[in-house]
Every structure is written in structure tokens, then in C-alpha cells.
Design a protein around this motif. Sequence first.
Motif, mmCIF file in Angstrom:
data_model
loop_
_atom_site.group_PDB
_atom_site.id
_atom_site.type_symbol
_atom_site.label_atom_id
_atom_site.label_comp_id
_atom_site.label_asym_id
_atom_site.label_seq_id
_atom_site.Cartn_x
_atom_site.Cartn_y
_atom_site.Cartn_z
ATOM 1 N N VAL A 1 38.554 48.173 82.182
ATOM 2 C CA VAL A 1 37.506 47.195 82.492
ATOM 3 C C VAL A 1 37.959 46.271 83.620
ATOM 4 N N ALA A 2 39.206 45.822 83.586
ATOM 5 C CA ALA A 2 39.719 44.908 84.619
ATOM 6 C C ALA A 2 39.751 45.567 85.989
ATOM 7 N N CYS A 3 40.000 46.856 86.031
ATOM 8 C CA CYS A 3 40.026 47.565 87.319
ATOM 9 C C CYS A 3 38.635 47.758 87.904
ATOM 10 N N PHE A 4 37.679 48.145 87.058
ATOM 11 C CA PHE A 4 36.361 48.515 87.560
ATOM 12 C C PHE A 4 35.313 47.410 87.455
ATOM 13 N N CYS A 5 35.567 46.419 86.625
ATOM 14 C CA CYS A 5 34.641 45.289 86.498
ATOM 15 C C CYS A 5 35.434 44.036 86.105
ATOM 16 N N PRO A 6 36.255 43.536 87.028
ATOM 17 C CA PRO A 6 37.138 42.416 86.702
ATOM 18 C C PRO A 6 36.401 41.155 86.267
ATOM 19 N N CYS A 7 35.137 41.014 86.672
ATOM 20 C CA CYS A 7 34.388 39.816 86.281
ATOM 21 C C CYS A 7 34.223 39.732 84.765
ATOM 22 N N VAL A 8 34.159 40.862 84.074
ATOM 23 C CA VAL A 8 34.007 40.869 82.620
ATOM 24 C C VAL A 8 35.296 40.377 81.958
ATOM 25 N N THR A 9 36.425 40.957 82.361
ATOM 26 C CA THR A 9 37.707 40.553 81.786
ATOM 27 C C THR A 9 37.993 39.094 82.107
ATOM 28 N N PHE A 10 37.713 38.693 83.349
ATOM 29 C CA PHE A 10 37.950 37.300 83.715
ATOM 30 C C PHE A 10 37.076 36.363 82.883
ATOM 31 N N GLY A 11 35.803 36.700 82.713
ATOM 32 C CA GLY A 11 34.903 35.857 81.942
ATOM 33 C C GLY A 11 35.376 35.678 80.505
ATOM 34 N N GLN A 12 35.825 36.761 79.890
ATOM 35 C CA GLN A 12 36.336 36.683 78.520
ATOM 36 C C GLN A 12 37.565 35.786 78.456
ATOM 37 N N ASN A 13 38.484 35.979 79.382
ATOM 38 C CA ASN A 13 39.695 35.152 79.416
ATOM 39 C C ASN A 13 39.361 33.686 79.647
ATOM 40 N N ALA A 14 38.489 33.427 80.617
ATOM 41 C CA ALA A 14 38.157 32.051 80.996
ATOM 42 C C ALA A 14 37.530 31.282 79.840
ATOM 43 N N GLU A 15 36.695 31.950 79.048
ATOM 44 C CA GLU A 15 36.062 31.256 77.925
ATOM 45 C C GLU A 15 37.102 30.787 76.911
ATOM 46 N N ILE A 16 38.108 31.615 76.650
ATOM 47 C CA ILE A 16 39.153 31.230 75.697
ATOM 48 C C ILE A 16 40.072 30.177 76.305
ATOM 49 N N ILE A 17 40.475 30.378 77.549
ATOM 50 C CA ILE A 17 41.396 29.448 78.202
ATOM 51 C C ILE A 17 40.775 28.058 78.340
ATOM 52 N N SER A 18 39.468 28.007 78.622
ATOM 53 C CA SER A 18 38.800 26.716 78.783
ATOM 54 C C SER A 18 38.354 26.129 77.447
ATOM 55 N N ARG A 19 38.704 26.803 76.360
ATOM 56 C CA ARG A 19 38.351 26.339 75.007
ATOM 57 C C ARG A 19 36.836 26.194 74.850
ATOM 58 N N GLY A 20 36.093 27.130 75.460
ATOM 59 C CA GLY A 20 34.649 27.169 75.316
ATOM 60 C C GLY A 20 33.874 26.308 76.281
ATOM 61 N N LYS A 21 34.550 25.580 77.146
ATOM 62 C CA LYS A 21 33.850 24.719 78.101
ATOM 63 C C LYS A 21 33.157 25.546 79.175
ATOM 64 N N THR A 22 33.685 26.710 79.482
ATOM 65 C CA THR A 22 33.087 27.636 80.432
ATOM 66 C C THR A 22 32.728 28.896 79.672
ATOM 67 N N SER A 23 31.483 29.329 79.771
ATOM 68 C CA SER A 23 31.079 30.531 79.052
ATOM 69 C C SER A 23 31.566 31.773 79.784
ATOM 70 N N CYS A 24 31.657 32.858 79.059
ATOM 71 C CA CYS A 24 32.074 34.139 79.618
ATOM 72 C C CYS A 24 31.150 34.539 80.768
ATOM 73 N N CYS A 25 29.845 34.438 80.534
ATOM 74 C CA CYS A 25 28.867 34.837 81.554
ATOM 75 C C CYS A 25 28.968 33.980 82.810
ATOM 76 N N LYS A 26 29.091 32.675 82.628
ATOM 77 C CA LYS A 26 29.174 31.762 83.771
ATOM 78 C C LYS A 26 30.424 32.042 84.603
ATOM 79 N N ALA A 27 31.575 32.172 83.957
ATOM 80 C CA ALA A 27 32.819 32.430 84.693
ATOM 81 C C ALA A 27 32.769 33.777 85.398
ATOM 82 N N GLY A 28 32.262 34.797 84.712
ATOM 83 C CA GLY A 28 32.154 36.122 85.323
ATOM 84 C C GLY A 28 31.213 36.129 86.511
#
Length: 151
Positions: free
Chosen positions: A35-62
Amino acid sequence: MPFSNQKLSPLAETSPGQWTTGLFNCREDVPTSFVACFCPCVTFGQNAEIISRGKTSCCKAGLISTLLLGFACFYTLRYRAKLRGHHSLPPAPCGDCLVHTFGLPLALCQEHRELKNRGFDPIIGWAANADKMMHQPGGAMKVPTISAMIR
């Protein structure tokens, strides 16, 4: 987003100061690597939501990382720095900017594995992780205590 400043898991406090997985250990989690190779926005969005403790949603970050096209590394590296700050991790194997500029899929996979190894499941999002931790036996989530002001 209650408890956004809380450490959620006892695993989050294990091995401070060192990564639990290397930058090039993508074979440890093949589906995430794919997924990270072919659609990095998905992996990044998932990571960002956890790292930001929910302040940034997966969809918004992606979405933001997708819209930034070639400049996404300057947005995504901020979240790597936050992850390192949360767990006192070194900027290994080199600085965040270099890792995200020249190896974005590798960096996203490493960050995803790091979150998983520290007790989070980036795929289910922040709210589900917080709920899961709240309902663990022994109550891993620490509820803040409020002290009264005495004059």
C-alpha cells in the motif's frame, strides 16, 4: 478526542530511544509495504491520525499529502518528527527530510510498523485505538487527575 494528550499503552513506553524496526525491514509487513508503495497517501493518513492523536483525520492527511504532489515529503516529515518526539527516537538512519524525500514509502512503512509494535493499530484509526486501550484489563489509559487549587 478525549484523552488526546494521554499515553495509551504500556507498549508506548517500551524501548525509548530506539526504533523497533529498521527502515529497510519492509518484508516484516508486506501488505503495508504494498500500500505504501502504490498509494502512500493511505498509509500516511493512517499513521498521521494516530501520531496526531486524532487531531488530523486519516482522510484529511491523505488528501493533503496527495494534493501536495512532489512536495508531500515536507508535510509528511513533520509527522515522523512528532512520532520520534513521542517515543524519543533518533533521526535514524539519517535526518527526517532525507528519509522522506528519497525513501517516502520506506519511511511510511517503518512508521506504520513502529506504531503497531508500540500497541497501536493505524488501520482502525485513533478513536478505535483509544476505545480499545480504555477497555483493556488493568486500564492501560491513565485518566488525568485534577487537583483543586488551595489558597
